[in-house]
Design a protein around this motif. Structure first.
Motif, short mmCIF file in Angstrom:
data_model
loop_
_atom_site.label_atom_id
_atom_site.label_comp_id
_atom_site.label_asym_id
_atom_site.label_seq_id
_atom_site.Cartn_x
_atom_site.Cartn_y
_atom_site.Cartn_z
N UNK A 3 0.85 -1.18 0.00
CA UNK A 3 0.00 0.00 0.00
C UNK A 3 0.88 1.23 0.00
N UNK A 4 0.69 2.12 -0.94
CA UNK A 4 1.46 3.35 -0.99
C UNK A 4 1.00 4.27 0.14
N UNK A 5 1.96 4.82 0.87
CA UNK A 5 1.62 5.56 2.09
C UNK A 5 0.87 6.85 1.82
N UNK A 6 0.97 7.41 0.62
CA UNK A 6 0.32 8.69 0.37
C UNK A 6 -1.15 8.56 0.03
N UNK A 7 -1.63 7.32 -0.17
CA UNK A 7 -3.02 7.15 -0.55
C UNK A 7 -3.94 7.50 0.61
N UNK A 8 -4.97 8.27 0.34
CA UNK A 8 -5.89 8.69 1.39
C UNK A 8 -7.31 8.19 1.15
N UNK A 45 -15.96 2.28 -5.76
CA UNK A 45 -15.21 1.10 -6.18
C UNK A 45 -14.95 1.12 -7.67
N UNK A 46 -13.77 0.67 -8.06
CA UNK A 46 -13.39 0.62 -9.46
C UNK A 46 -13.18 -0.82 -9.87
N UNK A 47 -13.50 -1.14 -11.09
CA UNK A 47 -13.28 -2.48 -11.60
C UNK A 47 -11.82 -2.61 -12.00
N UNK A 48 -11.02 -3.21 -11.14
CA UNK A 48 -9.58 -3.33 -11.41
C UNK A 48 -9.20 -4.71 -11.93
N UNK A 138 -1.87 -3.20 -4.63
CA UNK A 138 -3.23 -3.69 -4.80
C UNK A 138 -4.29 -2.60 -4.83
N UNK A 139 -4.00 -1.49 -4.16
CA UNK A 139 -4.99 -0.42 -4.09
C UNK A 139 -4.99 0.46 -5.32
N UNK A 140 -4.10 0.21 -6.27
CA UNK A 140 -4.03 1.03 -7.48
C UNK A 140 -4.67 0.31 -8.66
N UNK A 141 -5.08 1.07 -9.67
CA UNK A 141 -5.78 0.53 -10.83
C UNK A 141 -4.80 -0.03 -11.85
N UNK A 142 -5.05 -1.26 -12.31
CA UNK A 142 -4.24 -1.92 -13.34
C UNK A 142 -2.79 -2.15 -12.92
N UNK A 143 -2.56 -2.39 -11.64
CA UNK A 143 -1.19 -2.64 -11.18
C UNK A 143 -0.65 -3.96 -11.71
N UNK A 144 -1.53 -4.91 -12.04
CA UNK A 144 -1.07 -6.18 -12.60
C UNK A 144 -0.47 -5.97 -13.99
N UNK A 145 -1.09 -5.11 -14.77
CA UNK A 145 -0.58 -4.81 -16.10
C UNK A 145 0.75 -4.05 -15.99
N UNK A 190 7.44 2.35 -18.30
CA UNK A 190 6.48 1.32 -18.69
C UNK A 190 5.23 1.37 -17.82
N UNK A 191 5.42 1.62 -16.52
CA UNK A 191 4.27 1.76 -15.63
C UNK A 191 3.41 2.93 -16.06
N UNK A 192 4.05 4.06 -16.37
CA UNK A 192 3.30 5.24 -16.80
C UNK A 192 2.57 5.00 -18.11
N UNK A 193 3.20 4.24 -19.02
CA UNK A 193 2.56 3.94 -20.30
C UNK A 193 1.33 3.06 -20.14
N UNK A 194 1.26 2.33 -19.02
CA UNK A 194 0.12 1.47 -18.75
C UNK A 194 -0.81 2.06 -17.70
N UNK A 195 -0.75 3.39 -17.56
CA UNK A 195 -1.61 4.10 -16.62
C UNK A 195 -2.48 5.07 -17.39
N UNK A 196 -3.77 5.01 -17.19
CA UNK A 196 -4.68 5.94 -17.85
C UNK A 196 -4.39 7.36 -17.37
N UNK A 197 -4.30 8.33 -18.29
CA UNK A 197 -3.97 9.72 -17.91
C UNK A 197 -4.93 10.31 -16.88
N UNK A 198 -6.18 9.87 -16.91
CA UNK A 198 -7.17 10.42 -15.98
C UNK A 198 -7.52 9.44 -14.86
N UNK A 199 -6.63 8.46 -14.62
CA UNK A 199 -6.89 7.48 -13.57
C UNK A 199 -6.93 8.14 -12.20
N UNK A 200 -7.97 7.90 -11.40
CA UNK A 200 -8.03 8.47 -10.05
C UNK A 200 -7.10 7.78 -9.07
N UNK A 201 -6.61 6.61 -9.44
CA UNK A 201 -5.71 5.86 -8.57
C UNK A 201 -4.67 5.18 -9.46
#
Length: 353
Positions: A3-8, A45-48, A138-145, A190-201
């Motif tokens: 879990x990233x510590x900055x997540x609120x 909740x987001x479908x991750x 685990x708390x972030x979106x598309x972390x498996x990708x 590579x992580x940034x390339x697999x992150x949606x620009x408007x992803x809330x998490x």
């Protein structure tokens, strides 16, 4: 799970207050079952549970249904009983050379595998090995990708680089450290390339890599995935120091057992991702002078055996029971972690020097 510590916005376990994901069925910190409606308020909740867009090669196609033996349809479900088939990502292995191998497994409690690994090696035993492990948050979106894309991008950079400095060991070490930094940059990209620009998490993951070249061992990490050196006849060495809340508590004098069992044990202070404060790996260099095992793993393994010495004993005993074969040993260590509870994804990569 990290879990990233900055997540609120992450929900918390009602039993111990530890951070959890809305997709988790059990709390990683205390093991309590998580029931709908009991979590603290969080963002919608987001479908991750997305399918990875990064392909896993050299895996056999899915066989018949494990529940009834029926045919698994194109949609991934059994046409007879409706059971969902295992995904290739749930459990896979790599063995680029007989002396280097790794196994990555979903574990028992999680619904998807957010761990990733990417390894490479030259044929000559003990010559050159590259081991990379990324553990998705685990708390972030598309972390498996993102984790799989990051691990493979880092491995490719390390494989392509052969800078040796000016011939001295210190300059060679510096050249390898520079390669590790470049690999972390590539993994971050590579992580940034697999992150949606408007992803809330935004997607995020840990990073640890080891380069072994002609007796020189260099490790670098961001987060709490780890690297170890287990010589056959000498003291085991932890090559990395976690970027985590638990590690900071240990540095103040709190016992490892207490720090790593607390409600924030899996909170990391550095990671790869859009919201990462810094992704420059912390590095360690070691001269290898005797036979032994190099291990790079995720917290799915070391959760159950954190100290270097007992983990070295476990590895040596497991290897002895499997004829010293790296792939069989890594697989058996994954099985051992699952037997302890399998509360997280598990990755074990090994090089036999």
């Amino acid at each position: 799970m990290d879990v990233a510590m900055t997540s609120t916005t992450d929900p918390v376990c009602p039993s111990c207050g530890g951070h959890v994901s809305t997709t988790d069925r059990f709390c990683e910190a205390c093991g309590a079952e998580l029931k709908p409606g009991e979590l603290a308020p969080a963002a919608p909740a987001l479908d991750t549970d997305t399918e990875p867009t990064v392909e896993i090669h050299a895996l056999p196609p899915a066989g018949p249904c494990t529940s009834c033996g029926g045919t698994v349809g194109a949609d991934g479900y059994c046409e007879t009983c409706g059971t969902k088939a295992a995904k290739p990502r749930d459990h896979f292995s790599e063995q680029p050379a007989p002396w280097v191998a790794g196994v990555c497994d979903r574990g028992i409690r999680h619904t998807r595998n957010e761990d990733a690994m990417a390894i490479a090696a030259d044929p000559e035993p003990g010559s050159r090995a590259l081991l990379v492990v990324c553990d998705g948050v685990s708390s972030s979106l598309d972390s498996d990708v993102a984790s799989l894309a990051g691990a493979r991008a880092a491995r490719d950079v390390l494989t392509a680089g052969h800078a040796q400095g000016i011939g001295t060991e210190s300059s060679r070490s510096g050249a390898i450290v520079a390669r590790l930094n470049a690999a972390a940059d590539a993994a971050s990209d590579a992580v940034l390339e697999n992150t949606s620009p408007d992803s809330p998490n935004p997607a995020s993951c840990t990073f640890v890599a080891v380069v072994l070249e002609d007796g020189l061992l260099v490790a670098g990490n961001v987060g709490d995935s780890r690297a170890y050196w287990f010589p056959d006849a000498s003291e085991a060495v932890a090559l990395t120091v976690d970027d985590s809340w638990a590690a900071e508590l240990i540095a103040t004098g709190i016992s490892r057992a207490e720090a790593e069992s607390g409600p924030h044990a899996h909170a990391i202070t550095r990671w790869l991702g859009k919201d990462a404060p810094d992704h420059t790996p912390r590095t360690t260099t070691l001269r290898v002078t005797e036979p032994g095992w190099v291990m790079v793993c995720s917290d799915g393994l070391w959760n159950y055996c954190s100290e270097a010495a007992p983990l070295a004993d476990l590895t040596r005993q497991t290897a002895a029971a499997h004829g010293g074969d790296p792939l069989a040993t890594a697989s058996a260590l994954v099985d051992w972690a699952n037997a302890q509870g399998g509360q997280d994804n598990i990755t074990v990569t090994l090089a036999r020097v």
